[in-house]
Design a protein around this motif. Sequence first.
Motif, mmCIF file in Angstrom:
data_model
loop_
_atom_site.group_PDB
_atom_site.id
_atom_site.type_symbol
_atom_site.label_atom_id
_atom_site.label_comp_id
_atom_site.label_asym_id
_atom_site.label_seq_id
_atom_site.Cartn_x
_atom_site.Cartn_y
_atom_site.Cartn_z
ATOM 1 N N THR A 330 0.681 -1.148 -0.173
ATOM 2 C CA THR A 330 0.057 -0.046 -0.099
ATOM 3 C C THR A 330 0.929 1.423 -0.047
ATOM 4 O O THR A 330 0.242 2.441 -0.620
ATOM 5 N N PRO A 331 2.179 1.321 0.594
ATOM 6 C CA PRO A 331 2.691 2.669 0.431
ATOM 7 C C PRO A 331 3.217 2.681 -0.878
ATOM 8 O O PRO A 331 3.680 3.785 -1.211
ATOM 9 N N ARG A 332 3.258 1.787 -1.781
ATOM 10 C CA ARG A 332 3.849 1.695 -3.094
ATOM 11 C C ARG A 332 2.790 2.256 -3.972
ATOM 12 O O ARG A 332 3.158 2.224 -5.234
ATOM 13 N N ALA A 333 1.496 2.115 -3.523
ATOM 14 C CA ALA A 333 0.484 2.709 -4.797
ATOM 15 C C ALA A 333 0.552 3.973 -5.088
ATOM 16 O O ALA A 333 1.493 4.903 -4.244
ATOM 17 N N ALA A 334 0.549 4.404 -6.404
ATOM 18 C CA ALA A 334 0.695 5.706 -7.062
ATOM 19 C C ALA A 334 0.012 6.525 -6.412
ATOM 20 O O ALA A 334 0.636 7.883 -6.424
ATOM 21 N N ASP A 335 -1.112 6.444 -5.820
ATOM 22 C CA ASP A 335 -1.826 7.499 -5.077
ATOM 23 C C ASP A 335 -2.786 6.772 -3.974
ATOM 24 O O ASP A 335 -2.846 5.507 -4.033
ATOM 25 N N GLU A 336 -3.645 7.551 -3.133
ATOM 26 C CA GLU A 336 -4.346 7.017 -2.240
ATOM 27 C C GLU A 336 -5.528 6.505 -2.708
ATOM 28 O O GLU A 336 -5.882 5.149 -2.312
ATOM 29 N N ALA A 337 -5.950 6.667 -3.955
ATOM 30 C CA ALA A 337 -7.092 5.980 -4.447
ATOM 31 C C ALA A 337 -6.751 4.470 -5.011
ATOM 32 O O ALA A 337 -7.424 3.636 -4.727
#
Length: 520
Positions: A330-337
Amino acid sequence: MKTIREETPRYIRVHEDDNVAIVVNDNGLSAGSLFPCGLRLTEHVPQGHKVALSAIARGETIRRYGEVIGYALRDIAQGSWIDESLVTLPEAPPLESLPLATRVPEPLPPLEGYTFEGYRNADGSVGTRNLLGITTSVHCVAGVVDYVVNIIERELLPRYPNVDGVVALNHLYGCGVAINAPAAIIPIRTIHNLALNANFGGEVMVVSLGCEKLQPERLLSANGDDVQAISLGEEDIVRLQDERHVGFEAMVQEILRVADRHLQRLNQRQRETCPASELIVGMQCGGSDAFSGVTANPAVGYASDLLVRCGATVMFSEVTEVRDAIHLLTPRAADEATGKRLLEEMAWYDEYLRQGQTDRSANPSPGNKKGGLANVVEKALGSIAKSGRSAIVEVLSPGQRPTKRGLIYAATPASDFVCGTQQMASGITLQVFTTGRGTPYGLAAIPVIKMATRTALANRWHDLMDINAGTIATGEESIEQVGWRLFTLILDIASGRQQTWSDRWGIRNALAVFNPAPVT
């Protein structure tokens, strides 16, 4: 008389905080074996299994990959074997409090100039094969379609040398199901999108029985905002119950007539040079062992990053083999969405398992445990290595097609056959499959490159494994070197310059569409 030189005992410790390591030596090591660091084994430890680097008291954490994989069920002496019976399963990371997009990786330097020879389609997609796919709307017709496929291969394909083959898109869905149940969108969307795979060149034909719940019109329609409608004329749909079909031979001849028309168009296609950015590659593991997370999967992750740097699309999947490492993703997701979408897919699957009165402890398999994996936590930490270091730009529900390029999480079950089918529906045109225990798995429509985690497996299954990552464990090659070898092989396989062993032998597993909806 020659003296047989004994191999030096070796282990792999992944992280400096780990209090366990895995034995590298073929056939394991016997009691009394002394490692160069001074650690001595108190008992026999099989290859790939964990040895305690220090004494671990009952209830203390057991760490691998720098993460807690469990707690000791009893006191464990230094140098002893830690098998799965000594490790309790920790709680899964809570989804409510995970960080989202807090450590988004910076884009790696772009790679330019890499190409492959692919088949460009009218919709802009590019295939790695030129195949006729015959979609079925219900399993009832599968026997008839298989019969006709044999005739097509024997009598029609020799007339069309530019066509690589014909694939029956058979499945177990279509009737005897709760067709309007909310979860039915998954199998319907999957079958719909299988027909649109770029390896079929946009030539869609459907064989229907006629009385099934999943009528061709419903199968071909836009079943949601994320599904594009398939426009077909009645001449592309064969309904076996049509009254004009008098006898079995009439059905066969009608299917052959429709297939021949599509083959004529497919035969006009030629391979052309395309940028590597047009590739959509699926990453999967099956028959995993303790080496998966330190040899094959990290090499796949490095190749994934190379593909992303080329602008290509890479998918990794398998929810239960991601769930226990989701806090690292989850920290590697490009954005919060995008991070929230990861959490949604994890939560959906948690509930799916709960309704089935089971949980994530149903994974791993007996073979995984024999290969040194204690539990699903250890398995997940090794599994996510396939994702490399890139940012996750999109999350797909089962069977959805991507709207972006880059690293994508495509939610699927961990089952090899189901994951492969769902990734194919999501648009992959080539798959990389890592294995430590060994599997002859293959797909008829998608080239599957199989990578061995251990040299012993690569040597024993020399005509089933396409690439060996066991050289990483023995120090003969680095993760980066094997990753580059895989990247080059992907381009060669995608171009038709080389064949996978599965394709040489004609090994084809059946499609297994994920259906979480009720069967009536």
